[in-house]
Design a protein around this motif. Structure first.
Motif, PDB file in Angstrom:
ATOM      1  N   SER A 234       0.834  -1.183   0.000  1.00 26.35           N
ATOM      2  CA  SER A 234       0.000   0.000   0.000  1.00 26.35           C
ATOM      3  C   SER A 234       0.872   1.238   0.000  1.00 26.35           C
ATOM      4  O   SER A 234       2.071   1.193  -0.213  1.00 26.35           O
ATOM      5  CB  SER A 234      -0.917  -0.021   1.235  1.00 26.35           C
ATOM      6  OG  SER A 234      -0.150  -0.034   2.416  1.00 26.35           O
ATOM      7  N   GLY A 235       0.246   2.375   0.234  1.00 24.51           N
ATOM      8  CA  GLY A 235       0.970   3.624   0.287  1.00 24.51           C
ATOM      9  C   GLY A 235       0.947   4.349  -1.044  1.00 24.51           C
ATOM     10  O   GLY A 235       1.014   3.753  -2.117  1.00 24.51           O
ATOM     11  N   LEU A 236       0.847   5.681  -0.967  1.00 21.77           N
ATOM     12  CA  LEU A 236       0.778   6.497  -2.174  1.00 21.77           C
ATOM     13  C   LEU A 236       2.048   6.365  -3.004  1.00 21.77           C
ATOM     14  O   LEU A 236       1.992   6.287  -4.238  1.00 21.77           O
ATOM     15  CB  LEU A 236       0.538   7.959  -1.777  1.00 21.77           C
ATOM     16  CG  LEU A 236       0.139   8.922  -2.891  1.00 21.77           C
ATOM     17  CD1 LEU A 236      -1.148   8.459  -3.558  1.00 21.77           C
ATOM     18  CD2 LEU A 236      -0.023  10.330  -2.330  1.00 21.77           C
ATOM     19  N   LEU A 237       3.211   6.326  -2.342  1.00 25.77           N
ATOM     20  CA  LEU A 237       4.480   6.209  -3.068  1.00 25.77           C
ATOM     21  C   LEU A 237       4.537   4.890  -3.832  1.00 25.77           C
ATOM     22  O   LEU A 237       4.940   4.849  -4.997  1.00 25.77           O
ATOM     23  CB  LEU A 237       5.653   6.324  -2.088  1.00 25.77           C
ATOM     24  CG  LEU A 237       7.055   6.190  -2.703  1.00 25.77           C
ATOM     25  CD1 LEU A 237       7.302   7.302  -3.723  1.00 25.77           C
ATOM     26  CD2 LEU A 237       8.119   6.233  -1.602  1.00 25.77           C
ATOM     27  N   TYR A 238       4.143   3.813  -3.171  1.00 24.11           N
ATOM     28  CA  TYR A 238       4.167   2.506  -3.830  1.00 24.11           C
ATOM     29  C   TYR A 238       3.218   2.477  -5.023  1.00 24.11           C
ATOM     30  O   TYR A 238       3.532   1.918  -6.075  1.00 24.11           O
ATOM     31  CB  TYR A 238       3.780   1.426  -2.815  1.00 24.11           C
ATOM     32  CG  TYR A 238       3.921   0.016  -3.346  1.00 24.11           C
ATOM     33  CD1 TYR A 238       5.155  -0.613  -3.377  1.00 24.11           C
ATOM     34  CD2 TYR A 238       2.816  -0.674  -3.827  1.00 24.11           C
ATOM     35  CE1 TYR A 238       5.289  -1.899  -3.868  1.00 24.11           C
ATOM     36  CE2 TYR A 238       2.936  -1.956  -4.316  1.00 24.11           C
ATOM     37  CZ  TYR A 238       4.177  -2.560  -4.327  1.00 24.11           C
ATOM     38  OH  TYR A 238       4.313  -3.837  -4.822  1.00 24.11           O
ATOM     39  N   MET A 239       2.055   3.122  -4.891  1.00 24.57           N
ATOM     40  CA  MET A 239       1.100   3.167  -5.979  1.00 24.57           C
ATOM     41  C   MET A 239       1.680   3.916  -7.183  1.00 24.57           C
ATOM     42  O   MET A 239       1.520   3.499  -8.337  1.00 24.57           O
ATOM     43  CB  MET A 239      -0.189   3.846  -5.526  1.00 24.57           C
ATOM     44  CG  MET A 239      -1.276   3.880  -6.596  1.00 24.57           C
ATOM     45  SD  MET A 239      -2.719   4.851  -6.128  1.00 24.57           S
ATOM     46  CE  MET A 239      -2.023   6.514  -6.187  1.00 24.57           C
TER      47      MET A 239
ATOM     48  N   GLY B 103       4.660   0.914   2.946  1.00 25.91           N
ATOM     49  CA  GLY B 103       3.704   0.133   2.166  1.00 25.91           C
ATOM     50  C   GLY B 103       3.176  -1.087   2.879  1.00 25.91           C
ATOM     51  O   GLY B 103       2.972  -2.135   2.282  1.00 25.91           O
ATOM     52  N   ASP B 104       2.966  -0.990   4.205  1.00 30.71           N
ATOM     53  CA  ASP B 104       2.436  -2.140   4.947  1.00 30.71           C
ATOM     54  C   ASP B 104       1.399  -1.678   5.976  1.00 30.71           C
ATOM     55  O   ASP B 104       1.397  -2.120   7.106  1.00 30.71           O
ATOM     56  CB  ASP B 104       3.557  -2.923   5.638  1.00 30.71           C
ATOM     57  CG  ASP B 104       4.387  -2.059   6.589  1.00 30.71           C
ATOM     58  OD1 ASP B 104       4.134  -0.837   6.647  1.00 30.71           O
ATOM     59  OD2 ASP B 104       5.272  -2.602   7.266  1.00 30.71           O
ATOM     60  N   SER B 105       0.516  -0.782   5.574  1.00 31.87           N
ATOM     61  CA  SER B 105      -0.471  -0.244   6.503  1.00 31.87           C
ATOM     62  C   SER B 105      -1.532  -1.285   6.832  1.00 31.87           C
ATOM     63  O   SER B 105      -1.727  -2.258   6.104  1.00 31.87           O
ATOM     64  CB  SER B 105      -1.138   0.998   5.908  1.00 31.87           C
ATOM     65  OG  SER B 105      -2.088   0.622   4.932  1.00 31.87           O
ATOM     66  N   VAL B 106      -2.257  -1.012   7.920  1.00 28.94           N
ATOM     67  CA  VAL B 106      -3.314  -1.939   8.337  1.00 28.94           C
ATOM     68  C   VAL B 106      -4.478  -1.943   7.357  1.00 28.94           C
ATOM     69  O   VAL B 106      -5.289  -2.867   7.354  1.00 28.94           O
ATOM     70  CB  VAL B 106      -3.825  -1.604   9.754  1.00 28.94           C
ATOM     71  CG1 VAL B 106      -2.726  -1.799  10.779  1.00 28.94           C
ATOM     72  CG2 VAL B 106      -4.380  -0.198   9.822  1.00 28.94           C
ATOM     73  N   THR B 107      -4.574  -0.921   6.520  1.00 32.69           N
ATOM     74  CA  THR B 107      -5.682  -0.840   5.574  1.00 32.69           C
ATOM     75  C   THR B 107      -5.337  -1.455   4.227  1.00 32.69           C
ATOM     76  O   THR B 107      -6.179  -1.440   3.309  1.00 32.69           O
ATOM     77  CB  THR B 107      -6.101   0.623   5.365  1.00 32.69           C
ATOM     78  OG1 THR B 107      -4.976   1.364   4.885  1.00 32.69           O
ATOM     79  CG2 THR B 107      -6.602   1.239   6.649  1.00 32.69           C
ATOM     80  N   LEU B 108      -4.135  -1.981   4.064  1.00 30.94           N
ATOM     81  CA  LEU B 108      -3.732  -2.683   2.843  1.00 30.94           C
ATOM     82  C   LEU B 108      -3.875  -1.814   1.587  1.00 30.94           C
ATOM     83  O   LEU B 108      -4.177  -2.310   0.499  1.00 30.94           O
ATOM     84  CB  LEU B 108      -4.546  -3.974   2.673  1.00 30.94           C
ATOM     85  CG  LEU B 108      -4.502  -4.945   3.845  1.00 30.94           C
ATOM     86  CD1 LEU B 108      -5.426  -6.116   3.593  1.00 30.94           C
ATOM     87  CD2 LEU B 108      -3.085  -5.428   4.100  1.00 30.94           C
ATOM     88  N   GLY B 109      -3.680  -0.513   1.748  1.00 29.28           N
ATOM     89  CA  GLY B 109      -3.717   0.381   0.600  1.00 29.28           C
ATOM     90  C   GLY B 109      -5.097   0.716   0.104  1.00 29.28           C
ATOM     91  O   GLY B 109      -5.241   1.250  -1.007  1.00 29.28           O
ATOM     92  N   LEU B 110      -6.128   0.460   0.891  1.00 25.98           N
ATOM     93  CA  LEU B 110      -7.484   0.707   0.425  1.00 25.98           C
ATOM     94  C   LEU B 110      -7.760   2.202   0.237  1.00 25.98           C
ATOM     95  O   LEU B 110      -8.646   2.583  -0.526  1.00 25.98           O
ATOM     96  CB  LEU B 110      -8.499   0.097   1.393  1.00 25.98           C
ATOM     97  CG  LEU B 110      -9.929  -0.080   0.858  1.00 25.98           C
ATOM     98  CD1 LEU B 110      -9.931  -0.867  -0.442  1.00 25.98           C
ATOM     99  CD2 LEU B 110     -10.802  -0.766   1.893  1.00 25.98           C
ATOM    100  N   GLU B 111      -6.981   3.065   0.927  1.00 24.30           N
ATOM    101  CA  GLU B 111      -7.145   4.503   0.714  1.00 24.30           C
ATOM    102  C   GLU B 111      -6.972   4.857  -0.761  1.00 24.30           C
ATOM    103  O   GLU B 111      -7.695   5.702  -1.299  1.00 24.30           O
ATOM    104  CB  GLU B 111      -6.134   5.300   1.545  1.00 24.30           C
ATOM    105  CG  GLU B 111      -6.406   5.314   3.027  1.00 24.30           C
ATOM    106  CD  GLU B 111      -5.658   4.225   3.770  1.00 24.30           C
ATOM    107  OE1 GLU B 111      -5.545   4.322   5.000  1.00 24.30           O
ATOM    108  OE2 GLU B 111      -5.193   3.274   3.100  1.00 24.30           O
ATOM    109  N   ASN B 112      -6.004   4.221  -1.420  1.00 23.93           N
ATOM    110  CA  ASN B 112      -5.773   4.506  -2.835  1.00 23.93           C
ATOM    111  C   ASN B 112      -6.981   4.107  -3.685  1.00 23.93           C
ATOM    112  O   ASN B 112      -7.358   4.803  -4.628  1.00 23.93           O
ATOM    113  CB  ASN B 112      -4.536   3.762  -3.333  1.00 23.93           C
ATOM    114  CG  ASN B 112      -3.288   4.147  -2.569  1.00 23.93           C
ATOM    115  OD1 ASN B 112      -3.179   5.276  -2.084  1.00 23.93           O
ATOM    116  ND2 ASN B 112      -2.347   3.224  -2.445  1.00 23.93           N
TER     117      ASN B 112
END
Length: 486
Positions: A372-377, A456-465
């Motif tokens: 996850s994470g904006l940078l990873y996206m 890139g290891d948030s609890v939300t698994l990148g769902l914000e993106n």
């Protein structure tokens, strides 16, 4: 300003006196309890063959609320009606219900303001406000087990279980070291043979009370129905699947975790096993972080499994009724959000049952490696921008109508039901989530969460993106519709 009342039938989308075409395809729910914080969800299409609709409102009683998600593309309506003007006619709306509304039937109308100031008002449905709230407020049938231990009501929602699995689950409940319980089994219209297996597994044990819905509700509403049967003298409520294997000390350990009065819900880890009993994973958290302290993160993605949980019976007065069943709505997610909004969650870092992973599970064990994470996206996008852009366009509509709307429904319901009862930081998270697609501050908060997730290891698994993509799709649809008519 001229107002025209459109009294033509809406079921077939027939034009009214003003020429307005309208069809409401879904109203959820159609019955709400009096005096409770509830929201409605409406979905359908609306257009005028000659004039642009500049504003669409839902009118319920004395209240009028703007339809924020309007318009978006509905090519299916164009194909059905052979009307090009219907391309951008889709809408969905989240409407708060005034808690002071009197019991009885209340009309729902859509008010369309056209270019030039003409206002068209059309009834599109109704809801019934019930005098008696839908909550756990009565004794269920069957004798109450006596004893010094607190009474636990176990709610099991069933649908077509196989004979071996339901018998095994019931036996592991019978084998609990905490013996003062009543198990409420509510079936959702299983086949006759499966219903006989359920009753046979319960046998003549008075602690097991079986009931059956007259028509299919789906697992979400079936659990809601089962929870409404919890007796008032129960101290705690536990949830059970129809095919898991409970360890003997599951109930006793979860009750012990509730010793602090601020804890509203306790849940445990689990073993993941195959249908044949093979151990797949000794924990639910091998491939994702666990979260039970941050409400904003919990609303975005659930980490509390229902079958792992036990909560205070008093919480049911706040849990029931559930929000509208839209998108990927789950009973355990809603219960956990209510519990964390009003208090604390406790986690038992030990497997207290075996979760049986079947191909047919409604939700299975997460075993992916999603970053996850904006940078990873952004890095992924730059590696193959054309592919990522195609995937985003293809999925963005679904992301909005399922994920974004689902979260806004949770946020609006929490806000209505618990105003003044939440801690300031949790109330702030709820306000942001309730306005995800209509507030720039909420979008900035969402993107800020993703940008802070550098690893890139948030609890939300990148769902914000994913949520952000859905929100941008919704605004992009409105811009395209405006450009098309200028």
């Amino acid at each position: 300003m001229e107002t025209r009342l459109d009294d033509s039938p809406t079921g077939l989308g027939r034009p009214g006196p003003s020429g307005l075409r309208l069809r409401v395809e879904r109203i959820e729910p159609t019955t709400v309890p009096a005096g409770r914080g509830c929201v409605l969800y409406l979905e359908g299409w609306c257009f005028h063959p000659e004039r642009r609709i500049v504003r669409l409102d839902v009118v319920l009683g004395s209240r009028s609320d703007p339809v924020a998600a309007f318009p978006y593309a509905r090519p299916d309506v164009v194909d059905a009606l052979r009307e090009p003007r219907a391309r951008y006619s889709g809408f969905c709306a989240i409407v708060p219900v005034n808690g002071a509304m009197q019991p009885g039937e209340h009309e729902i109308s859509l008010r369309a303001t056209l270019e030039g100031g003409v206002v068209c008002l059309r009834q599109c449905g109704s809801i019934t406000v019930e005098d008696e709230p839908t909550r756990a407020a009565r004794e269920s049938d069957g004798p109450r087990p006596s004893g010094a231990d607190p009474l636990i009501a176990i709610c099991m929602a069933t649908y077509n279980p196989d004979k071996e699995s339901i018998e095994r689950q019931v036996e592991t409940i019978r084998a609990q070291t905490h013996q003062r319980f009543v198990c409420l089994i509510n079936d959702d219209g299983s086949d006759p043979g499966a219903w006989e297996w359920i009753k046979g597994a319960a046998g003549d044990d008075p602690r097991f009370v079986c009931s059956r819905n007259t028509h299919r509700l789906g697992f979400y509403r079936n659990f809601e129905r089962c929870l409404s049967l919890v007796p008032t003298d129960a101290a705690y409520v536990a949830l059970a699947d129809q095919d898991d294997i409970w360890h003997p000390d599951k109930l006793a350990t979860l009750v012990e975790a509730m010793h602090d009065s601020t804890v509203q819900l306790a849940y445990s880890d689990m073993n993941i096993v195959s249908a044949t009993g093979l151990l797949i994973a000794p924990t639910a958290w091998a491939n994702r972080p666990n979260n039970f302290t941050r409400l904003g993160s919990l609303v975005i993605i659930n980490t509390v499994t229902g079958a792992a949980s036990l909560f205070r019976r008093e919480l049911l007065d706040d849990v029931l009724p559930f929000p509208p069943d839209v998108g990927h709505a789950y009973h355990d997610h809603w219960i956990a959000c209510v519990a964390l909004a009003l208090g604390r969650l406790a986690y038992v870092d030990r497997a207290l049952y075996d979760y049986v992973q079947h191909d047919s599970n409604t939700v299975g064990h997460y075993s992916g490696n999603l970053k996850s994470g904006l940078l990873y996206m952004l890095v992924r996008f730059l590696k193959n921008p054309s592919l990522r852009l195609r995937n985003t366009v293809a999925l963005s509509r679904s992301l909005y109508l399922t994920e974004v709307v689902r979260m806004e429904l949770i946020g609006r319901t929490l806000e209505l039901r618990f105003a003044g009862r939440m801690a300031p930081d949790r109330a702030a998270d709820v306000r942001r989530i309730a306005r995800l697609s209509s507030s720039f501050r909420s979008l900035a908060w969402l993107l800020g969460r993703s940008a802070r997730d550098v690893r890139g290891d948030s609890v939300t698994l990148g769902l914000e993106n994913q949520i952000a993509k859905g929100i941008l799709w919704r605004h992009g649809q409105a811009l395209r519709a405006r450009a098309r008519r200028t």
